[in-house]
Write a protein that holds these residues in place. Structure first.
Motif, PDB file in Angstrom:
ATOM      1  N   LEU A   1      37.824  28.612  43.366  1.00 21.18           N
ATOM      2  CA  LEU A   1      37.445  28.554  42.049  1.00 21.18           C
ATOM      3  C   LEU A   1      36.148  28.967  41.674  1.00 21.18           C
ATOM      4  O   LEU A   1      35.229  28.540  42.050  1.00 21.18           O
TER       5      LEU A   1
ATOM      6  N   MET B   1      27.297  26.541  25.473  1.00 25.00           N
ATOM      7  CA  MET B   1      28.387  25.603  26.156  1.00 25.00           C
ATOM      8  C   MET B   1      28.232  23.813  26.037  1.00 25.00           C
ATOM      9  O   MET B   1      29.105  23.451  26.434  1.00 25.00           O
TER      10      MET B   1
ATOM     11  N   ARG C   1      37.291  21.598  39.144  1.00 29.00           N
ATOM     12  CA  ARG C   1      38.432  21.565  38.443  1.00 29.00           C
ATOM     13  C   ARG C   1      38.596  23.009  37.533  1.00 29.00           C
ATOM     14  O   ARG C   1      39.715  23.272  37.603  1.00 29.00           O
ATOM     15  N   ASN C   2      37.479  23.245  37.116  1.00 26.18           N
ATOM     16  CA  ASN C   2      37.790  24.096  36.035  1.00 26.18           C
ATOM     17  C   ASN C   2      36.454  24.987  35.777  1.00 26.18           C
ATOM     18  O   ASN C   2      35.347  24.195  36.174  1.00 26.18           O
ATOM     19  N   LEU C   3      36.425  26.035  35.007  1.00 29.13           N
ATOM     20  CA  LEU C   3      35.196  26.736  34.984  1.00 29.13           C
ATOM     21  C   LEU C   3      34.880  27.326  33.580  1.00 29.13           C
ATOM     22  O   LEU C   3      36.262  28.206  33.279  1.00 29.13           O
ATOM     23  N   GLU C   4      33.997  27.458  32.825  1.00 24.34           N
ATOM     24  CA  GLU C   4      33.849  28.112  31.255  1.00 24.34           C
ATOM     25  C   GLU C   4      32.545  28.920  31.757  1.00 24.34           C
ATOM     26  O   GLU C   4      31.593  28.498  32.133  1.00 24.34           O
ATOM     27  N   GLN C   5      32.881  30.113  31.227  1.00 21.49           N
ATOM     28  CA  GLN C   5      31.604  30.964  31.645  1.00 21.49           C
ATOM     29  C   GLN C   5      31.376  32.026  30.607  1.00 21.49           C
ATOM     30  O   GLN C   5      32.312  32.293  29.776  1.00 21.49           O
TER      31      GLN C   5
ATOM     32  N   ASN D   1      35.813  38.981  41.668  1.00 19.41           N
ATOM     33  CA  ASN D   1      36.574  37.984  41.876  1.00 19.41           C
ATOM     34  C   ASN D   1      38.163  38.106  41.338  1.00 19.41           C
ATOM     35  O   ASN D   1      38.325  39.002  40.790  1.00 19.41           O
ATOM     36  N   ILE D   2      38.595  37.183  41.582  1.00 17.17           N
ATOM     37  CA  ILE D   2      40.299  37.167  41.358  1.00 17.17           C
ATOM     38  C   ILE D   2      40.763  35.889  40.635  1.00 17.17           C
ATOM     39  O   ILE D   2      40.296  34.793  40.867  1.00 17.17           O
ATOM     40  N   LEU D   3      41.463  36.134  39.526  1.00  9.77           N
ATOM     41  CA  LEU D   3      41.837  35.166  38.661  1.00  9.77           C
ATOM     42  C   LEU D   3      43.321  34.803  38.712  1.00  9.77           C
ATOM     43  O   LEU D   3      44.045  35.710  39.090  1.00  9.77           O
ATOM     44  N   ASN D   4      43.853  33.437  38.590  1.00 10.53           N
ATOM     45  CA  ASN D   4      45.091  33.391  38.495  1.00 10.53           C
ATOM     46  C   ASN D   4      45.488  31.993  38.018  1.00 10.53           C
ATOM     47  O   ASN D   4      44.874  31.459  37.569  1.00 10.53           O
TER      48      ASN D   4
END
Lengths: 245, 245
Positions: free
Chosen positions: B84, B124, B184-188, B242-245
């Motif tokens: 992640l 943020m 778990r999660n990412l905000e950028q 990077n790769i997102l899914n």
DNA sequence: GACAAGCACTTGTCTATACAAGATGAATTT
DNA sequence: AAATTCATCTTGTATAGACAAGTGCTTGTC
């Protein structure tokens, strides 16, 4: 069982049929954003299947970002379109209130059919060729240009796109609703570069100012079909934010 | 049932216990990258549970990117750590072969405990305060600096981090193995800016050259616990992919 | 030796059921 | 009127089986 599909030689598993059925209804607007979709038991009855199968279908939709499940309450529509790779704008020079920005999209040039742009996506694509439906668009927030977007879609199978309009002006929504093509995955490559004359003119930024360049390869649910995008963002007044999970 | 956990008042569901057990073994190196983990039936016997429960556990690991399942073959370890938000380096000026780059991490300053950096993550975070474990690191590929990374972790609950070393030099791996904290999660938030003197010196790039600035907020599996990062990348020789899914 | 069939093992799909636990509103009690 | 209980809706967790389908090894036949 499955009165709906009797006689059809359908190779797809039941859970897949159910999730696509619900997804289609969401796209068609039957269940708008935030609304409640039928409960697991309702779907069990409707499709004459067991709850585990319905749960697998709904979990697919959760994984794809279409719905959100709440213990004891139900399943709610999260968004009308897949949020994968969606970039949202967040003003950071004016973090005043939560007054959302008005986002517009302008066509820089009319859609065209061009050969594959050699050398542009060299680090992500292997041996793409042929003709591509090419969109050059400028994304604006509050009438200020923030993102220049080039999108490339292989023309094969999408010939009718030329004559028809985009659903809600969105290419991805059109692909999903009219062609059943959904984005599954995204590979992207980020760089900071200096604005050239084209960027400077369209993004209304000084020549040479730092801009964000993003190359994207969208992997779809149809094997072998990829959509490519090249984005240029001027981030002095607006930053680009997104959420991954 | 569950001889292993008899007597422990464990609020966690079985599938969660199983997935964390396997995850821990992967982290500990019992199953290296690419290796086969025990089959569903093996885990059923080991944990005295049903196959559906084991499948739910393994599907969790798939969702988190730890394993990959192959029909008829088994479940294989995809990566030793969670992917992640992982940034991988991809040389684009030298797209020669698939010769992987040697990645190193240097401490710019020794780890320190500092107050919350006011104003840095203003868009943020809401009302963070207190003391933070602060890391300033420089990431290098093939001995060339490409990324300057500032990481902020609230010190509360992690006091022992100061005295102990990081597992494999990775903060995230340490948090996972020693504290059970997973991202778990990412905000950028992304921007392109001009290099200042600090960036220029550390990243060995000309003053004023365009660099990529990324602000990140990692959401963890422990409610209320967030890890913040600020990244500066010089992308002239290496792009960030990077790769997102 | 080459090929095919069979077998054992894997994950994928699916059924029918049970109880737990969160949410909500109506009925009951205080 | 306010508070509590209860019924009933929802999703979450779990069981114990069944058959399908992909993979690879063994075995038997030609």
């Amino acid at each position: 069982m499955n009165l709906l599909f009797l006689g059809m030689t359908n190779p797809k598993p039941h859970y897949s049929i159910i999730s696509e059925f619900v997804k289609k209804q969401i796209h068609e607007g039957l269940y708008p954003k935030g609304s409640l979709i039928p409960s697991e038991n309702d779907l069990c009855i409707q499709f004459d299947t067991s709850r585990m199968t319905v749960r697998q279908a709904l979990n697919e939709l959760v994984k794809e970002g279409f719905i959100e499940r709440k213990h004891g309450k139900g399943s709610f529509v999260k968004s009308e379109r897949q949020s994968l790779g969606l970039l949202s704008f967040k003003g950071f020079s004016e973090v005043v209130g939560s007054a959302d920005h008005e986002v517009k999209t302008l066509m820089v040039e009319p859609p065209a059919i061009l050969p594959w742009p050699q050398g542009v996506f060299e680090s992500m694509s292997r041996a793409e060729s042929g003709e591509y439906f090419t969109l050059k668009r400028l994304r604006c927030a509050d009438d200020a240009p923030v993102m220049l977007e080039y999108t490339y879609l292989p023309i094969e199978g999408f010939e009718s796109l030329l004559s028809s309009d985009l659903v809600d002006g969105s290419l991805f929504k059109t692909l999903s609703v009219k062609f059943g093509v959904d984005m599954r995955n995204l590979e992207q490559c980020l760089r900071a570069i200096q604005a050239d004359t084209t960027h400077s003119k369209l993004l209304k930024c000084p020549l040479g100012s730092p801009i964000l360049a993003i190359e994207r390869k969208y992997i779809t649910n149809q094997t072998g079909l990829f959509v490519y995008s090249k984005l240029y963002c001027y981030t002095d007044h607006y930053s680009i934010s997104n959420i991954l999970n």
